[in-house]
Design a protein around this motif. Structure first.
Motif, PDB file in Angstrom:
ATOM      1  N   ILE A  11      -0.692  -7.975  29.707  1.00 52.50           N
ATOM      2  CA  ILE A  11      -2.103  -7.799  30.074  1.00 52.50           C
ATOM      3  C   ILE A  11      -2.219  -7.401  31.544  1.00 52.50           C
ATOM      4  N   ILE A  12      -1.451  -8.043  32.408  1.00 52.13           N
ATOM      5  CA  ILE A  12      -1.464  -7.678  33.829  1.00 52.13           C
ATOM      6  C   ILE A  12      -1.087  -6.210  33.994  1.00 52.13           C
ATOM      7  N   SER A  13      -0.043  -5.784  33.334  1.00 52.55           N
ATOM      8  CA  SER A  13       0.425  -4.395  33.442  1.00 52.55           C
ATOM      9  C   SER A  13      -0.633  -3.411  32.965  1.00 52.55           C
ATOM     10  N   ALA A  14      -1.231  -3.694  31.816  1.00 52.21           N
ATOM     11  CA  ALA A  14      -2.243  -2.782  31.262  1.00 52.21           C
ATOM     12  C   ALA A  14      -3.485  -2.729  32.147  1.00 52.21           C
ATOM     13  N   LEU A  15      -3.907  -3.870  32.683  1.00 47.31           N
ATOM     14  CA  LEU A  15      -5.066  -3.874  33.570  1.00 47.31           C
ATOM     15  C   LEU A  15      -4.771  -3.131  34.870  1.00 47.31           C
ATOM     16  N   ALA A  16      -3.562  -3.288  35.386  1.00 45.40           N
ATOM     17  CA  ALA A  16      -3.183  -2.598  36.615  1.00 45.40           C
ATOM     18  C   ALA A  16      -3.159  -1.086  36.418  1.00 45.40           C
ATOM     19  N   ALA A  17      -2.801  -0.637  35.222  1.00 42.39           N
ATOM     20  CA  ALA A  17      -2.731   0.794  34.928  1.00 42.39           C
ATOM     21  C   ALA A  17      -4.086   1.389  34.560  1.00 42.39           C
ATOM     22  N   ALA A  18      -5.038   0.543  34.191  1.00 36.47           N
ATOM     23  CA  ALA A  18      -6.372   1.022  33.790  1.00 36.47           C
ATOM     24  C   ALA A  18      -7.177   1.369  35.038  1.00 36.47           C
ATOM     25  N   GLY A  19      -7.627   2.581  35.116  1.00 38.76           N
ATOM     26  CA  GLY A  19      -8.426   2.996  36.260  1.00 38.76           C
ATOM     27  C   GLY A  19      -9.904   2.924  35.979  1.00 38.76           C
ATOM     28  N   HIS A  20     -10.678   3.366  36.958  1.00 33.28           N
ATOM     29  CA  HIS A  20     -12.127   3.373  36.838  1.00 33.28           C
ATOM     30  C   HIS A  20     -12.553   4.151  35.596  1.00 33.28           C
ATOM     31  N   GLY A  21     -13.364   3.537  34.766  1.00 36.59           N
ATOM     32  CA  GLY A  21     -13.858   4.176  33.555  1.00 36.59           C
ATOM     33  C   GLY A  21     -13.035   3.894  32.318  1.00 36.59           C
ATOM     34  N   ALA A  22     -11.823   3.365  32.488  1.00 31.42           N
ATOM     35  CA  ALA A  22     -11.030   2.971  31.321  1.00 31.42           C
ATOM     36  C   ALA A  22     -11.720   1.787  30.649  1.00 31.42           C
ATOM     37  N   THR A  27     -11.202  -8.771  21.390  1.00 25.20           N
ATOM     38  CA  THR A  27     -11.677  -8.853  20.006  1.00 25.20           C
ATOM     39  C   THR A  27     -11.714 -10.278  19.472  1.00 25.20           C
ATOM     40  N   ASP A  28     -12.552 -10.446  18.469  1.00 20.87           N
ATOM     41  CA  ASP A  28     -12.514 -11.680  17.703  1.00 20.87           C
ATOM     42  C   ASP A  28     -11.353 -11.575  16.702  1.00 20.87           C
ATOM     43  N   GLY A  29     -11.121 -12.632  15.967  1.00 17.34           N
ATOM     44  CA  GLY A  29     -10.001 -12.662  15.032  1.00 17.34           C
ATOM     45  C   GLY A  29     -10.186 -11.802  13.805  1.00 17.34           C
ATOM     46  N   HIS A  30     -11.381 -11.244  13.603  1.00 17.43           N
ATOM     47  CA  HIS A  30     -11.658 -10.409  12.440  1.00 17.43           C
ATOM     48  C   HIS A  30     -11.379  -8.929  12.686  1.00 17.43           C
ATOM     49  N   TYR A  31     -11.244  -8.543  13.944  1.00 17.75           N
ATOM     50  CA  TYR A  31     -11.143  -7.133  14.306  1.00 17.75           C
ATOM     51  C   TYR A  31      -9.805  -6.549  13.853  1.00 17.75           C
ATOM     52  N   SER A  32      -9.828  -5.331  13.349  1.00 13.53           N
ATOM     53  CA  SER A  32      -8.611  -4.671  12.869  1.00 13.53           C
ATOM     54  C   SER A  32      -7.898  -3.961  14.019  1.00 13.53           C
ATOM     55  N   ALA A  33      -7.160  -4.737  14.788  1.00 14.49           N
ATOM     56  CA  ALA A  33      -6.465  -4.183  15.950  1.00 14.49           C
ATOM     57  C   ALA A  33      -5.318  -3.258  15.564  1.00 14.49           C
ATOM     58  N   ALA A  34      -4.905  -3.274  14.324  1.00 11.50           N
ATOM     59  CA  ALA A  34      -3.835  -2.371  13.882  1.00 11.50           C
ATOM     60  C   ALA A  34      -4.346  -0.954  13.653  1.00 11.50           C
ATOM     61  N   THR A  35      -5.639  -0.813  13.340  1.00  9.94           N
ATOM     62  CA  THR A  35      -6.155   0.513  12.997  1.00  9.94           C
ATOM     63  C   THR A  35      -7.360   0.954  13.810  1.00  9.94           C
ATOM     64  N   ALA A  36      -8.031   0.043  14.498  1.00  9.02           N
ATOM     65  CA  ALA A  36      -9.275   0.401  15.174  1.00  9.02           C
ATOM     66  C   ALA A  36      -9.158   0.313  16.697  1.00  9.02           C
ATOM     67  N   GLU A  42      -2.629  -0.542  24.937  1.00  5.18           N
ATOM     68  CA  GLU A  42      -1.645  -1.613  24.836  1.00  5.18           C
ATOM     69  C   GLU A  42      -2.355  -2.743  24.103  1.00  5.18           C
ATOM     70  N   THR A  43      -1.693  -3.395  23.145  1.00  2.00           N
ATOM     71  CA  THR A  43      -2.323  -4.495  22.415  1.00  2.00           C
ATOM     72  C   THR A  43      -1.582  -5.788  22.703  1.00  2.00           C
ATOM     73  N   LEU A 118      -6.504  -1.221  26.879  1.00  2.00           N
ATOM     74  CA  LEU A 118      -5.992  -2.529  26.482  1.00  2.00           C
ATOM     75  C   LEU A 118      -6.863  -3.134  25.403  1.00  2.00           C
ATOM     76  N   CYS A 119      -6.225  -3.728  24.412  1.00  2.00           N
ATOM     77  CA  CYS A 119      -6.897  -4.508  23.371  1.00  2.00           C
ATOM     78  C   CYS A 119      -6.284  -5.903  23.396  1.00  2.00           C
ATOM     79  N   ILE A 120      -7.129  -6.909  23.586  1.00  2.00           N
ATOM     80  CA  ILE A 120      -6.673  -8.300  23.567  1.00  2.00           C
ATOM     81  C   ILE A 120      -7.280  -8.959  22.338  1.00  2.00           C
ATOM     82  N   VAL A 121      -6.428  -9.405  21.430  1.00  2.00           N
ATOM     83  CA  VAL A 121      -6.876 -10.029  20.183  1.00  2.00           C
ATOM     84  C   VAL A 121      -6.906 -11.545  20.377  1.00  2.00           C
ATOM     85  N   THR A 122      -8.063 -12.142  20.132  1.00  2.00           N
ATOM     86  CA  THR A 122      -8.202 -13.595  20.257  1.00  2.00           C
ATOM     87  C   THR A 122      -8.237 -14.239  18.876  1.00  2.00           C
ATOM     88  N   GLY A 123      -8.308 -15.541  18.856  1.00  3.16           N
ATOM     89  CA  GLY A 123      -8.444 -16.271  17.602  1.00  3.16           C
ATOM     90  C   GLY A 123      -9.880 -16.627  17.278  1.00  3.16           C
TER      91      GLY A 123
END
Length: 141
Positions: A11-22, A27-36, A42-43, A118-123
């Protein structure tokens, strides 16, 4: 050794690489992080168990790590209003942040864009807990 609240290397790496406008998707636990999610995203799967961590818990840490200029959420369906998780998210957002609600398919289109860093999947098991953040700029003087 990291001294900040955020310690997850991916997460640190992805946030550091994300620039302005990224964008960053929490997500909640229902979100389809594999396809959406976008092709450049980075997930990070943090969904250790149901309701841990929650979207607001992760959001609080992310907000302490990068500036945010916009929050986009899915408009909840009539059977899901009022939506208490939205109030929890609103309480965490810094003053003056633009907030937008879009329909579910519009949200998925934004999350699938090449701009998603970056996509962060929560429970979080609550419906409509997803938060799409647009990275802002550092205010230096």
């Amino acid at each position: 050794m990291i001294t900040g609240q955020l310690t997850h290397p991916r997460i640190i790496s992805a946030l550091a690489a994300a620039g302005h406008g990224a964008t960053v998707l929490i997500t909640d636990g229902h979100y389809s992080a594999a396809t959406a999610v976008g092709p450049n995203a980075e997930t990070a799967h943090l969904n250790l168990q149901a309701d841990f961590p929650t979207v607001p818990q992760v959001l609080a840490v992310v907000l302490g790590s990068v500036p945010i200029e916009k929050l986009t959420r899915i408009t909840p369906s009539a059977d899901a209003t009022p939506c208490p998780v939205h109030s929890e998210i609103d309480e965490l957002m810094p003053e003056g942040i633009e907030t937008e609600f879009v329909d579910r398919f519009g949200f998925y289109a934004l999350a699938r864009s090449e701009n998603l860093a970056l996509c962060i999947v929560t429970g979080d098991s609550r419906r409509f807990a997803n938060a799409l953040l647009t990275v802002g700029v550092l205010q230096t003087s």
